[in-house]
Structure formats: structure tokens, C-alpha cells
Design an enzyme around this catalytic site. Structure first.
Site, short mmCIF file in Angstrom:
data_model
loop_
_atom_site.label_atom_id
_atom_site.label_comp_id
_atom_site.label_asym_id
_atom_site.label_seq_id
_atom_site.Cartn_x
_atom_site.Cartn_y
_atom_site.Cartn_z
N GLU A 217 44.99 25.91 101.71
CA GLU A 217 45.83 25.48 100.58
C GLU A 217 46.24 26.63 99.66
OE1 GLU A 217 45.81 22.08 97.01
OE2 GLU A 217 44.16 22.20 98.45
N LYS A 233 46.86 16.71 99.44
CA LYS A 233 46.15 15.46 99.22
C LYS A 233 46.49 14.52 100.37
CE LYS A 233 43.44 15.89 95.88
NZ LYS A 233 42.01 15.87 96.25
#
Length: 412
Positions: A217, A233
């Protein structure tokens, strides 16, 4: 700045091992590495850098450049997640550490290695010697202990209760694997990177211990006045149908809530009207899992300092919750142990190429006594199931701790 083509030196993991062996032979500090998708390259390795504890307020304090064809050097380091755990224990390793490198080895997208020096210095002899003498891979074995299922379940249930009471809408509840390492952290990192190919992997080491981040990420990218963040997410095991992510009401809602939080964070310091969402709810593959990823972009004033940008956006939105301040307060009550580097950030600030910082998830923290910690967690929303959330933690850790998933998660 000096830029010199070196040609084919092998994989990033092999070059990192060779430089580590060369630095040890020469009595120099160890290398630091960014491997995966950094600065438009496959790897950026500082051959030797003294990574020392620093004031958390002073990290990444470099005016960002905007070149896309070189990195040159810069400040490389980490900043830990700032909040304590419920046990009140102090940090296991320094809260922040880093160091300056005047040169790097860069592996370009086509597979060619380059030597780059901010000061124009020629390739040092010890680096040439190290690259000509590939190191034999060593072993780093970690004896992992079982994470605390009961504590995680209690945290998830407490979060669901807080959501029902209107105290928060979403929060990232985490747990930890702990263990003892035998061998060198650089071998652990090189092995896992070669095996799993994470997008935002990073390695740093010093007398205080080491950080081996296997993150997928991006927390922040800054080139000149342009800033972007790509929160993750939504997670499914790699052998599941990735389309389930886009079809999952829970995962989509969770992602959009965090996108709004990132927009709010960047909006605190961005030029008015410049915050946009160029990528929303895109499925990406990561080691062992599928993720749902979005990207938020903004323009900030050129004079905006590192401290101001980090104050507005840190800790990363995807590992906290909404509303952010209250979620952080609650998480410090629900999670027994301090997160440490996990959920903080690791990366580099270059005066040539700008900043790139990861979200330090899938991150293993080694202390000076070879004790290790791996944090894992997931976002809790009103329709979360505690058993499915626990399984998500196991899925995320599986590629690192060599566990087989015992159950298949559903679309939560």
C-alpha cells in the site's frame, strides 16, 4: 548528479544480499532497500546508510523533486504508528529512524541497474567488489507464537458496540504475531520479497534492530506540488474470486469511508478545489490476497513542509478509522500492545524524485534481541463478523508466517 549504467546485476534480492555482505566486510552500516513499485523503478537500494533514531517530527524533511528517470539519493527511514496500546508499554524499537544516502542503485522497469550519485562521486570500489562477489543466501528462521484470538474478538465486539452507539463508523482492529528470529533480518526480507513480490517492500536496519516491510500500500507520493495516496480497504484470499470484492457491500462501504477520510486529511493542506479521486474501487492483487484500492490526489503549496503534510495525514487513514481521532482513542483501549512500526510508514524523500512512503502493513519489526512482531488487522464496519475478521488477519499473515488458511473467508 552522476548517473552510470551498470547493466544486469541480477535480482533486487540478490543485489541487496551482495551489498549487505560487502558492507559487513568493509565495516560499513548495512544497506537499505525499497523493492517493488518505487519511483517508477523495480528497486532503489542505498548501498550503506546509517539508520539512526531521530525525532519523529523531523522525518522525510526534504524538498521533493519531480524527476521520473532518476532518484539519486535522499533520506530513507520510518515513522512508527504513534499511539500506545492498552498495556502502556514503551516502544520496542525507536519511534522513528532514518539516514541520508548520497547514492543509490536503481533497478529500472526494463531490468537494468544504474548507479546514481547526488554528489557526482564515482562508484566506490567496495560496491564494485561486492557486486562482483554474489553472496550466498543465508537463512533466517522465525519461531512464531500464536496470536491472541480472544483479545482480537473482544476488540471487534467492542468496535461493533461503539459503531452501534454512534462513536465511530469504522475502525481498523489489529492483532500481533510474535516470535524469535535466528539469522539475519536481511535474509528474511530477501526471501519473502523474492517469494511474494510485494509492491511497496522496504528494508532498514541498524544497531537498534531492523524493519522488514512487505507492504502492498502507498501512503503518500509527493512530486513537487502533487500529492497522492492509495488506500486499501477490502480483502479476499488470492484463490477466491476477486469480483466478490466489488460485489461486497461491506468492502465497498469500508473503502469509500476511508476514501472520504483521505480526502478530508489532504483537504486540510491542499489547494482549494484540487482534491480528486482518479481511481475508485479497483481490484489489485497482493501477496496471498486480493485488495480493493482507490487513489486520492491533490495539489499542495510548494512551500508546505514535511511536518505539515504528515501532521495532516498521519497515521494513514486506512489503518485508523472514522472519525479518525475518536477511532484512534478507542483502538488504544481495544488493542493490548503498541503497534510500533506496523501501521506507520517506511519510505524515502529524494530531492530529485520526490517522496514515496508506504503504509507499513505486512511489516515485521526486529528488535536488537531478535524478538519479532508482525501486526495484522482489518477494518470493522456495522456488518462485520468477528470470525471472518479473524480469518482476514490469518489470510494477510499467511504469506509471511507460512500458515495455510484454515477456512475460506466469505465476502466480508
Amino acid at each position: 548528479m552522476r548517473i552510470e549504467r551498470l547493466g544486469d546485476l541480477g535480482s533486487a534480492a540478490d543485489v541487496l544480499r551482495a551489498l549487505d555482505a560487502g558492507a559487513r566486510r568493509t565495516g560499513l552500516p548495512p544497506p537499505a532497500a525499497l523493492i517493488g513499485e518505487w519511483f517508477g523503478a523495480q528497486a532503489v537500494i542505498a548501498p550503506s546508510v546509517a539508520v539512526v533514531p531521530v525525532d519523529p517530527a523531523a522525518v522525510f524533511d526534504v524538498a521533493p523533486g519531480d524527476r521520473i528517470d532518476a532518484v539519486g539519493g535522499g533520506w530513507i527511514g520510518y515513522l512508527s504508528y504513534p499511539d500506545p496500546g492498552a498495556d502502556g508499554a514503551p516502544p520496542r524499537i525507536p519511534e522513528a529512524a532514518g539516514g541520508w544516502t548520497d547514492c543509490v542503485l536503481r533497478l529500472d522497469a526494463a531490468g537494468g541497474w544504474w548507479y546514481e550519485s547526488l554528489t557526482g562521486t564515482a562508484l566506490p570500489d567496495w560496491i564494485s567488489a561486492a557486486l562482483q562477489s554474489p553472496a550466498q543466501p543465508g537463512r533466517c528462521d522465525i519461531t512464531w507464537r500464536e496470536p491472541d484470538l480472544a483479545r482480537h474478538r473482544a476488540g471487534v465486539l467492542a468496535c461493533l458496540e461503539a459503531i452501534g452507539a454512534g462513536e465511530c463508523y469504522q475502525a481498523c482492529v489489529c492483532t500481533q504475531f510474535t516470535g524469535t528470529a535466528t539469522g539475519s533480518p536481511v535474509d528474511f526480507f530477501a526471501d519473502v520479497v523474492a517469494r511474494t513480490a510485494p509492491a511497496r517492500a522496504a528494508f532498514l536496519a541498524g544497531g537498534w534492530g531492523a524493519v522488514a516491510s512487505l507492504s502492498p500500500e502507498l501512503f503518500l507520493r509527493r512530486t513537487g506540488e502533487d500529492v497522492s495516496s492509495s488506500p486499501i480497504k477490502g480483502t479476499l484470499p488470492a484463490d477466491a474470486d476477486p469480483e466478490q470484492l466489488r460485489a461486497s457491500v461491506k468492502d465497498v462501504a469500508e473503502n469509500i469511508m476511508i476514501v472520504d477520510l483521505v480526502r478530508n486529511d489532504l483537504g486540510r493542506v491542499a489547494r482549494t478545489g484540487s482534491v480528486t479521486v482518479p481511481e475508485l474501487l479497483v481490484v489489485h492483487r497482493a501477496p496471498g490476497v486480493w485488495h480493493l484500492v482507490s487513489t486520492v490526489s491533490a495539489r499542495v503549496p510548494a512551500e508546505l513542509s514535511a511536518a505539515e503534510l504528515i501532521a495532516a495525514t498521519f497515521p494513514p487513514a486506512s489503518v485508523t478509522g472514522t472519525p479518525k481521532i475518536r477511532a484512534r482513542q478507542l483502538l488504544s483501549e481495544w488493542e493490548l500492545h503498541r503497534r510500533g512500526v506496523y501501521c506507520g510508514t517506511v519510505g524515502m524523500a529524494s530531492p530529485v524524485a520526490g517522496w514515496e512512503l508506504n503504509v507499513a502493513i505486512r511489516t515485521v519489526e526486529f528488535d536488537a534481541d531478535s524478538q519479532v512482531v508482525l501486526g495484522v488487522g482489518g477494518g470493522i464496519t456495522a456488518d462485520s463478523d468477528p470470525a471472518a475478521e479473524w480469518q482476514e488477519c490469518l489470510d494477510k499473515a499467511a504469506a509471511i508466517v507460512h500458515r495455510e488458511s484454515r477456512e475460506r473467508r466469505t465476502a466480508s
